[in-house]
Design a protein around this motif. Structure first.
Motif, PDB file in Angstrom:
ATOM      1  N   MET A 156      -8.459   7.825 -10.987  1.00  0.00           N
ATOM      2  CA  MET A 156      -9.142   9.095 -10.823  1.00  0.00           C
ATOM      3  C   MET A 156      -9.870   9.197  -9.492  1.00  0.00           C
ATOM      4  N   THR A 157     -10.376   8.053  -8.998  1.00  0.00           N
ATOM      5  CA  THR A 157     -11.205   8.086  -7.800  1.00  0.00           C
ATOM      6  C   THR A 157     -10.911   6.874  -6.932  1.00  0.00           C
ATOM      7  N   SER A 158     -10.769   7.081  -5.656  1.00  0.00           N
ATOM      8  CA  SER A 158     -10.671   5.995  -4.687  1.00  0.00           C
ATOM      9  C   SER A 158     -11.600   6.294  -3.527  1.00  0.00           C
TER      10      SER A 158
ATOM     11  N   THR B  34       0.870   6.467  -2.653  1.00  0.00           N
ATOM     12  CA  THR B  34       1.563   6.838  -3.877  1.00  0.00           C
ATOM     13  C   THR B  34       0.763   7.949  -4.563  1.00  0.00           C
ATOM     14  N   PRO B  35       1.400   8.715  -5.464  1.00  0.00           N
ATOM     15  CA  PRO B  35       0.744   9.916  -6.003  1.00  0.00           C
ATOM     16  C   PRO B  35      -0.125   9.654  -7.242  1.00  0.00           C
ATOM     17  N   TYR B  36      -1.046   8.693  -7.155  1.00  0.00           N
ATOM     18  CA  TYR B  36      -2.016   8.579  -8.240  1.00  0.00           C
ATOM     19  C   TYR B  36      -2.917   9.808  -8.199  1.00  0.00           C
ATOM     20  N   TRP B  37      -3.676  10.016  -9.263  1.00  0.00           N
ATOM     21  CA  TRP B  37      -4.327  11.313  -9.467  1.00  0.00           C
ATOM     22  C   TRP B  37      -5.171  11.756  -8.277  1.00  0.00           C
ATOM     23  N   HIS B  38      -6.015  10.873  -7.760  1.00  0.00           N
ATOM     24  CA  HIS B  38      -6.884  11.265  -6.659  1.00  0.00           C
ATOM     25  C   HIS B  38      -6.057  11.615  -5.420  1.00  0.00           C
TER      26      HIS B  38
ATOM     27  N   GLY C 185      -0.984  -2.561  -5.479  1.00  0.00           N
ATOM     28  CA  GLY C 185       0.340  -2.385  -4.890  1.00  0.00           C
ATOM     29  C   GLY C 185       0.500  -2.954  -3.500  1.00  0.00           C
ATOM     30  N   VAL C 186      -0.377  -3.867  -3.108  1.00  0.00           N
ATOM     31  CA  VAL C 186      -0.306  -4.446  -1.760  1.00  0.00           C
ATOM     32  C   VAL C 186       1.052  -5.098  -1.529  1.00  0.00           C
ATOM     33  N   GLU C 187       1.605  -5.688  -2.588  1.00  0.00           N
ATOM     34  CA  GLU C 187       2.902  -6.346  -2.446  1.00  0.00           C
ATOM     35  C   GLU C 187       3.997  -5.371  -2.037  1.00  0.00           C
ATOM     36  N   THR C 188       3.880  -4.103  -2.436  1.00  0.00           N
ATOM     37  CA  THR C 188       4.886  -3.113  -2.059  1.00  0.00           C
ATOM     38  C   THR C 188       4.894  -2.907  -0.548  1.00  0.00           C
TER      39      THR C 188
ATOM     40  N   PRO D 282      -1.028   1.983  -1.717  1.00  0.00           N
ATOM     41  CA  PRO D 282       0.237   1.903  -2.459  1.00  0.00           C
ATOM     42  C   PRO D 282       0.047   1.584  -3.944  1.00  0.00           C
ATOM     43  N   TYR D 283      -0.983   2.184  -4.579  1.00  0.00           N
ATOM     44  CA  TYR D 283      -1.282   1.882  -5.975  1.00  0.00           C
ATOM     45  C   TYR D 283      -0.039   2.042  -6.837  1.00  0.00           C
TER      46      TYR D 283
END
Length: 392
Positions: A292-294, A310-314, A205-208, A285-286
């Motif tokens: 699951m993990t970053s 952004t609200p990804y799982w991790h 999501g770097v472009e965002t 900004p995924y």
């Protein structure tokens, strides 16, 4: 006191350039100094066409697509009479369909198996589901890094919740510092620094964030967005770095070349800490929730940097306590507003930084390793009991 355990870790290892290699190496180093652990060793996966100068802790190398290497690794672990084997599992690093060659290794082990799942797929292919089912069947304990992973294993894979441990991603235990110190070293004094790090590829999501920069610059003219990290190797198979080229073209089209910097290389942990340490706001900004993990998120949060994500799982779980800011997926306006508001409010930004630092103390590598050692001790104590492994 019982004798210390001998632990074999199976996964990637530095100097291979990926997050799982960093994790495995960090975990080994943290376990090595635990009083409950007497000896550690790494069995390292090697990707095709690569030859790494591994450290001494790497005692066996498995070439990804050589099935005989998996058999040899199992023989090595058994011959050395390790007490516990700990597999770091990620789809894409093992040979065979859906990485099925790893089953050739773990099914031959004579000791209890602990499996750390770095990814839990909610929509696996049939082959991936079969591999996952067999790993769950073989494991005396399964480790996930967020509660969402445990819930998914129970819901989608009918896993036994009693054999699932949630152990957060470890972080270095470093003192909290102001960004100005690192900015001076790295040549960013006088700038408000936004940063994203890790292997770069579509989905990050770097472009965002790049598209949000014009709005950020209206409010904070001295801001700079630093995109830090090498391109993911999977993106380079065609010989072109198409994703990075598209990002750079977007920067040119927006006329913000002076406000976006690309640092295109792999950073070791020391350099990573230094660069994340200079940022005023860290951004992940995924584009999709199924992350699951970053490790980069855990690291930036752990050294006390304000996070906008952004609200990804991790991220959704880590920042649910208010120690970071969550914005919707692929929402340029919300992302830009969140970043600009923090950059323009020193008091709010510092309060968020200190809150993140305080919230992350239970996940330092010493604490994470202690929880792994506890899990190892539990499964080792079950040797001789028919309950430590399913028969399959």
């Amino acid at each position: 006191m019982p004798r210390g355990l001998r632990v074999a870790l199976i996964g990637n290892a530095l100097p291979r350039q990926c997050g799982l290699a960093t994790f495995t190496t960090d975990l080994e180093q943290a376990l090595h100094v635990m009083p409950q652990v007497r000896e550690t060793a790494i069995v390292a996966m090697s990707d095709p066409g690569q030859d790494y100068l591994y450290p001494r802790k790497v005692c066996q190398i498995v070439r990804q697509n050589r099935r005989e290497d998996y058999h040899a690794a199992a023989e090595f672990i058994n011959d050395k009479r390790f007490d516990v084997a700990c597999l770091q599992h990620e789809f894409g690093i093992f040979g065979g369909e859906a990485g099925g060659y790893i089953l050739d290794l773990v099914e031959r082990l004579d000791m209890p198996l602990v499996v750390t799942l770095h990814t839990v797929l909610d929509r696996p292919t049939p082959a991936q589901r079969l591999v996952m089912a067999r790993l769950l069947d073989m494991a005396a304990c399964v480790v996930v890094m967020v509660g969402k992973g445990r819930d998914m294993l129970v819901e989608h894979y009918d896993a036994d919740p009693e054999r699932i441990a949630v152990i957060p991603h470890g972080i270095p235990d470093v003192e909290w510092t102001l960004p100005a110190v690192a900015k001076a070293r790295l040549g960013y004094s006088g700038r408000r620094v936004i940063l994203t790090s890790g292997l770069i590829g579509p989905g990050k999501g770097v472009e965002t964030m790049i598209k949000a920069m014009p709005a950020v610059l209206t409010a904070v003219p001295d801001a700079i967005y630093v995109v830090m990290g090498a391109t993911h190797p999977h993106q380079l198979t065609t010989g072109r770095d198409a994703y990075r080229e598209s990002l750079m073209a977007l920067v040119r089209d927006l006329g913000i070349e002076e406000n976006v910097a690309f640092l295109n290389r792999f950073f070791d942990q020391c350099a990573m800490l230094d660069h994340i340490g200079m940022c005023d706001v860290y951004v992940t900004p995924y584009l999709h929730e199924a992350q699951m993990t970053s490790g980069a998120l855990a690291l930036s949060h752990g050294i006390g940097r304000p996070v906008v994500s952004t609200p990804y799982w991790h991220a959704a779980e880590l920042l649910a306590d208010g120690s970071g800011l969550l914005v919707p997926f692929d929402d340029t306006v919300a992302l830009g507003r969140g970043v600009a508001d923090l950059l323009g409010n020193d008091a709010a930004r510092m309060a968020l930084a200190r809150r993140a630092y305080g919230a992350s103390r239970p996940t330092t590598w010493a604490n994470t390793a202690r929880r792994y050692a506890h899990a190892f001790r539990n499964v080792s104590a079950q040797v001789g009991s028919t309950s430590f492994r399913r028969s399959g």
